[in-house]
Design a protein around this motif. Structure first.
Motif, short mmCIF file in Angstrom:
data_model
loop_
_atom_site.label_atom_id
_atom_site.label_comp_id
_atom_site.label_asym_id
_atom_site.label_seq_id
_atom_site.Cartn_x
_atom_site.Cartn_y
_atom_site.Cartn_z
N SER A 1 -9.94 -6.86 -37.32
CA SER A 1 -8.99 -5.80 -36.99
C SER A 1 -7.67 -6.00 -37.75
O SER A 1 -7.06 -5.03 -38.18
CB SER A 1 -8.72 -5.82 -35.48
N ASP A 2 -7.26 -7.25 -37.92
CA ASP A 2 -6.04 -7.53 -38.69
C ASP A 2 -6.21 -7.11 -40.14
O ASP A 2 -5.32 -6.49 -40.73
CB ASP A 2 -5.70 -9.02 -38.62
N TRP A 3 -7.35 -7.45 -40.73
CA TRP A 3 -7.60 -7.09 -42.13
C TRP A 3 -7.68 -5.58 -42.30
O TRP A 3 -7.18 -5.01 -43.27
CB TRP A 3 -8.89 -7.73 -42.64
N ARG A 4 -8.33 -4.90 -41.34
CA ARG A 4 -8.45 -3.45 -41.41
C ARG A 4 -7.07 -2.79 -41.33
O ARG A 4 -6.77 -1.85 -42.07
CB ARG A 4 -9.34 -2.95 -40.29
N GLY A 5 -6.21 -3.29 -40.45
CA GLY A 5 -4.86 -2.74 -40.34
C GLY A 5 -4.05 -2.96 -41.60
O GLY A 5 -3.31 -2.08 -42.05
N PHE A 6 -4.18 -4.16 -42.19
CA PHE A 6 -3.48 -4.44 -43.44
C PHE A 6 -3.97 -3.53 -44.56
O PHE A 6 -3.17 -2.96 -45.30
CB PHE A 6 -3.69 -5.90 -43.84
N LEU A 7 -5.28 -3.37 -44.69
CA LEU A 7 -5.84 -2.53 -45.74
C LEU A 7 -5.45 -1.06 -45.55
O LEU A 7 -5.13 -0.37 -46.53
CB LEU A 7 -7.36 -2.67 -45.78
N THR A 8 -5.43 -0.60 -44.33
CA THR A 8 -5.01 0.78 -44.05
C THR A 8 -3.55 1.00 -44.45
O THR A 8 -3.21 2.00 -45.10
CB THR A 8 -5.19 1.09 -42.55
N ARG B 1 4.09 -35.25 -31.84
CA ARG B 1 2.97 -35.44 -30.93
C ARG B 1 2.69 -34.14 -30.18
O ARG B 1 1.55 -33.80 -29.95
CB ARG B 1 3.29 -36.57 -29.97
N GLY B 2 3.72 -33.39 -29.82
CA GLY B 2 3.53 -32.15 -29.09
C GLY B 2 2.85 -31.07 -29.91
O GLY B 2 2.09 -30.28 -29.40
N PHE B 3 3.11 -31.04 -31.22
CA PHE B 3 2.52 -30.01 -32.08
C PHE B 3 1.03 -30.26 -32.29
O PHE B 3 0.22 -29.34 -32.23
CB PHE B 3 3.24 -29.98 -33.42
N GLU B 4 0.65 -31.50 -32.52
CA GLU B 4 -0.75 -31.80 -32.81
C GLU B 4 -1.60 -31.92 -31.55
O GLU B 4 -2.81 -31.96 -31.62
CB GLU B 4 -0.83 -33.07 -33.63
N ALA B 5 -0.97 -31.96 -30.39
CA ALA B 5 -1.72 -32.11 -29.15
C ALA B 5 -2.28 -30.79 -28.65
O ALA B 5 -3.13 -30.77 -27.78
CB ALA B 5 -0.83 -32.74 -28.08
N ARG B 6 -1.81 -29.67 -29.19
CA ARG B 6 -2.28 -28.38 -28.73
C ARG B 6 -3.64 -28.07 -29.35
O ARG B 6 -3.74 -27.92 -30.57
CB ARG B 6 -1.30 -27.29 -29.09
N PRO B 7 -4.67 -27.94 -28.56
CA PRO B 7 -6.00 -27.67 -29.12
C PRO B 7 -6.15 -26.20 -29.51
O PRO B 7 -5.67 -25.31 -28.83
CB PRO B 7 -6.94 -28.02 -27.98
N GLY B 8 -6.80 -25.99 -30.63
CA GLY B 8 -7.18 -24.64 -31.04
C GLY B 8 -6.05 -23.77 -31.56
O GLY B 8 -6.19 -22.56 -31.56
N TRP B 9 -4.96 -24.34 -32.02
CA TRP B 9 -3.87 -23.49 -32.52
C TRP B 9 -4.26 -22.84 -33.83
O TRP B 9 -3.79 -21.76 -34.14
CB TRP B 9 -2.58 -24.28 -32.66
N ARG B 10 -5.15 -23.46 -34.59
CA ARG B 10 -5.58 -22.83 -35.85
C ARG B 10 -6.44 -21.60 -35.59
O ARG B 10 -6.37 -20.63 -36.33
CB ARG B 10 -6.35 -23.83 -36.71
N THR B 11 -7.27 -21.64 -34.58
CA THR B 11 -8.12 -20.49 -34.29
C THR B 11 -7.29 -19.33 -33.77
O THR B 11 -7.62 -18.17 -34.00
CB THR B 11 -9.21 -20.84 -33.27
N ARG B 12 -6.19 -19.59 -33.06
CA ARG B 12 -5.34 -18.51 -32.59
C ARG B 12 -4.58 -17.86 -33.74
O ARG B 12 -4.19 -16.71 -33.66
CB ARG B 12 -4.34 -19.03 -31.55
N MET B 13 -4.36 -18.61 -34.82
CA MET B 13 -3.62 -18.08 -35.95
C MET B 13 -4.53 -17.40 -36.97
O MET B 13 -4.05 -16.82 -37.93
CB MET B 13 -2.85 -19.23 -36.64
N ALA B 14 -5.83 -17.46 -36.80
CA ALA B 14 -6.77 -16.90 -37.76
C ALA B 14 -6.72 -15.37 -37.73
O ALA B 14 -6.47 -14.76 -36.68
CB ALA B 14 -8.18 -17.38 -37.46
N LEU B 15 -6.94 -14.77 -38.88
CA LEU B 15 -6.95 -13.31 -38.97
C LEU B 15 -8.32 -12.78 -38.58
O LEU B 15 -9.35 -13.30 -39.00
CB LEU B 15 -6.61 -12.87 -40.39
N THR B 16 -8.32 -11.72 -37.80
CA THR B 16 -9.58 -11.11 -37.36
C THR B 16 -9.87 -9.89 -38.24
O THR B 16 -9.07 -9.49 -39.09
CB THR B 16 -9.47 -10.67 -35.89
#
Length: 67
Positions: free
Chosen positions: A46-53, A29-44
């Motif tokens: 800047s993340d893709w640019r750093g990986f590609l570099t 119940r505690g894990f699914e009650a946190r709103p927006g955890w998927r959006t915090r884990m999404a790659l931006t």
């Protein structure tokens, strides 16, 4: 002696994975009650640019080492 209160059903059929079925209800119940955890884990971008570099720099370094 203090008795522990236990659930009558030991598995949660709503949880699809055997490990999640074995967890106590308050943990799931505690894990699914946190709103927006998927959006915090999404790659931006800047993340893709750093990986590609880093990938390109490693590729060039290995290529120069081999040549």
């Amino acid at each position: 002696m203090i008795t522990k209160r236990r659930a009558l059903v030991l598995v949660d059929e709503a949880a699809r994975h055997p490990f999640r079925q074995s967890l106590p209800p308050h943990v799931c119940r505690g894990f699914e009650a946190r709103p927006g955890w998927r959006t915090r884990m999404a790659l931006t971008g800047s993340d893709w640019r750093g990986f590609l570099t880093a990938y390109c720099a490693t590729f060039v370094a290995v290529s120069v080492f081999i040549a």
